[in-house]
Design an enzyme around this catalytic site. Structure first.
Site, PDB file in Angstrom:
ATOM      1  N   SER A   1       1.583  -1.372  -0.135  1.00  0.00           N
ATOM      2  CA  SER A   1      -0.054  -0.180   0.295  1.00  0.00           C
ATOM      3  C   SER A   1       0.477   1.387  -0.076  1.00  0.00           C
ATOM      4  CB  SER A   1      -0.960   0.806   1.334  1.00  0.00           C
ATOM      5  OG  SER A   1      -1.803  -0.887   1.118  1.00  0.00           O
TER       6      SER A   1
ATOM      7  N   LYS B   1       0.621   3.264  -3.209  1.00  0.00           N
ATOM      8  CA  LYS B   1      -0.705   4.564  -3.321  1.00  0.00           C
ATOM      9  C   LYS B   1      -0.169   5.783  -2.765  1.00  0.00           C
ATOM     10  CE  LYS B   1      -4.217   0.513  -1.461  1.00  0.00           C
ATOM     11  NZ  LYS B   1      -3.801   0.132  -0.325  1.00  0.00           N
TER      12      LYS B   1
ATOM     13  N   TYR C   1      -2.713  -2.265 -10.359  1.00  0.00           N
ATOM     14  CA  TYR C   1      -2.603  -1.698  -8.486  1.00  0.00           C
ATOM     15  C   TYR C   1      -1.876  -2.847  -8.049  1.00  0.00           C
ATOM     16  CZ  TYR C   1      -4.214  -2.124  -4.052  1.00  0.00           C
ATOM     17  OH  TYR C   1      -3.980  -2.518  -2.603  1.00  0.00           O
TER      18      TYR C   1
ATOM     19  N   TYR D   1      -4.654   3.616   7.458  1.00  0.00           N
ATOM     20  CA  TYR D   1      -5.874   3.544   7.934  1.00  0.00           C
ATOM     21  C   TYR D   1      -6.614   3.335   9.076  1.00  0.00           C
ATOM     22  CZ  TYR D   1      -4.098   1.537   3.940  1.00  0.00           C
ATOM     23  OH  TYR D   1      -3.418   0.723   2.392  1.00  0.00           O
TER      24      TYR D   1
ATOM     25  N   VAL E   1       0.749  -3.767   3.579  1.00  0.00           N
ATOM     26  CA  VAL E   1       1.059  -4.824   4.301  1.00  0.00           C
ATOM     27  C   VAL E   1       2.367  -6.034   4.766  1.00  0.00           C
ATOM     28  CG1 VAL E   1      -1.763  -5.103   4.040  1.00  0.00           C
ATOM     29  CG2 VAL E   1       0.126  -5.888   2.521  1.00  0.00           C
TER      30      VAL E   1
HETATM   31  O1  DON Z   1      -4.538  -4.932  -1.964  1.00  0.00           O
HETATM   32  C1  DON Z   1      -3.920  -5.204  -1.128  1.00  0.00           C
HETATM   33  O2  DON Z   1      -4.671  -5.915  -0.784  1.00  0.00           O
HETATM   34  C2  DON Z   1      -2.163  -5.746  -0.581  1.00  0.00           C
HETATM   35  N1  DON Z   1      -1.747  -5.156  -2.148  1.00  0.00           N
HETATM   36  C3  DON Z   1      -2.290  -3.639  -0.036  1.00  0.00           C
HETATM   37  C4  DON Z   1      -3.180  -3.722   0.749  1.00  0.00           C
HETATM   38  C5  DON Z   1      -1.814  -3.034   1.856  1.00  0.00           C
HETATM   39  O3  DON Z   1      -0.740  -3.169   1.795  1.00  0.00           O
HETATM   40  C6  DON Z   1      -2.513  -2.318   2.972  1.00  0.00           C
HETATM   41  N2  DON Z   1      -2.081  -1.988   3.732  1.00  0.00           N
HETATM   42  N3  DON Z   1      -1.233  -1.498   5.695  1.00  0.00           N
END
Ligand code: DON
Length: 331
Positions: free
Chosen positions: A77, A80, A204, A256, A274
């Site tokens: 993330s 982003k 993405y 978040y 994540v």
């Molecule tokens: O889309 C997803 O779920 C992962 N590629 C990225 C999510 C993420 O990193 C949320 N963060 N803390």
């Protein structure tokens, strides 16, 4: 060796700062026990949960690296932030904000609930999955490869190295991205995607799979801290308006549904992923004081054991301690 000189423009920081960071990394590493590596993306589950590393780069080029600072990890993330900046560079802020809002949700990063409740509202912000998939779809480029390229090139301009995509992580998530597919189909039905569902997902998930180290992330933080100006390359990479908007989004949405607590108790614009990475930008502080990095700095952290919000447990605790000890809180 825990402090490394990698570039003639980057100088050692003083030993006192390194000694403190070393102790704080050691102390906060124990918090990793309270988290777990992300397991909904199979390739991430294999990380070593007890790792914790940090790189701090100051505006004068000084650098401190400690712990597992050189372990490669995927942006997840944190991408982003880069995707949003790249879209603003490609199309301008107003075009992007017509498609994605700047409001925090208080919901999980992959939540679908607000999209329908606020029908026909656009995604709440670019830091949640719905907003990031929307932004990924509108990046400059005629196809997914070119759209991902606009992110890779922006990272190259900042870190001085063309980054690679971890194909294993990408394929691992591509096969299990059922919730992201659901979000993307909903966004497509509502008219928010500028390309097909599969194309938007490819962009993405590839941007999430870009491989970095804490130093790369710290360099991105450094440029944000300096309002889009790269103090080491001496180049304006993106505008002050884009940088300020991005930092505001990091403060309000970057961690978040733990963003409120993070703002209250750490007080630094930051973005988590994540995989356990955290990007942080500490702007220059006008007031005088004896804490280091008064001219601003960027921080990259890696600690793959995450909490229920998706944030590195040990990484957040480490940032909290640094913020308190060195007066990094922007409020
Ligand atoms: O889309 C997803 O779920 C992962 N590629 C990225 C999510 C993420 O990193 C949320 N963060 N803390």
């Amino acid at each position: 060796m825990e402090v490394v000189q990698q570039d003639t423009q980057i100088r050692f920081n003083n030993h006192e700062h390194s000694r403190k960071i070393k102790a704080w990394v050691q102390d906060n590493r124990t918090y990793a026990n309270l988290g777990k590596c992300a397991n909904y993306i199979p390739a991430l589950e294999r990380a070593n949960p007890s790792q914790l590393g940090i790189c701090i780069i100051g505006s004068n080029g000084s650098m401190v690296k400690m712990g597992d600072f050189d372990t490669a990890f995927t942006l997840q993330s944190i991408s982003k932030v880069i995707g949003f900046i790249a879209a603003c560079i490609d199309y301008g802020i107003s075009y992007v904000l017509e498609r994605v809002d700047v409001e925090p949700t208080g919901d999980a990063f992959n939540s679908i609930i607000r999209l329908e409740v606020h029908k026909p509202g656009r995604p709440f912000n670019p830091m949640i999955n719905a907003g990031a998939i929307t932004v990924a779809s509108l990046l400059g480029g005629r196809n997914p490869v070119e759209k991902v390229e606009s992110i890779l090139l922006l990272i190259e301009r900042i870190v001085g190295r063309y980054p690679t995509i971890n194909e294993e992580v990408f394929h691992s998530e591509w096969q299990t991205a059922h919730r992201n597919r659901a979000l993307a189909y909903y966004l497509k039905e509502m008219g928010f995607l500028d390309c097909t569902v599969e194309e938007a997902l490819e962009v993405y998930l590839k941007q999430c799979s870009i491989e970095v180290t804490t130093e790369d992330v710290a360099m991105i933080g450094l440029v944000l801290a300096n309002d889009g100006y790269h103090p080491i390359r001496k180049e304006q990479i993106f505008s002050k308006e884009v940088a300020r908007l991005t930092k505001a989004l990091m403060v309000t949405c970057g961690m978040y549904n733990a963003s409120g607590k993070f703002a209250a108790f750490v007080g630094i614009p930051a973005k988590s992923g994540v995989s356990g990475g955290i990007l942080a930008a500490i702007p220059p502080r006008g007031r005088s004081g004896d804490s280091p990095f008064m001219d601003g700095c960027g921080i990259g952290i890696y600690g793959p054991a995450i909490d229920e919000f998706g944030n590195s447990v040990a990484g957040v605790m480490l940032l909290k301690q640094i913020s308190r000890e060195w007066d990094f809180n922007i409020f």
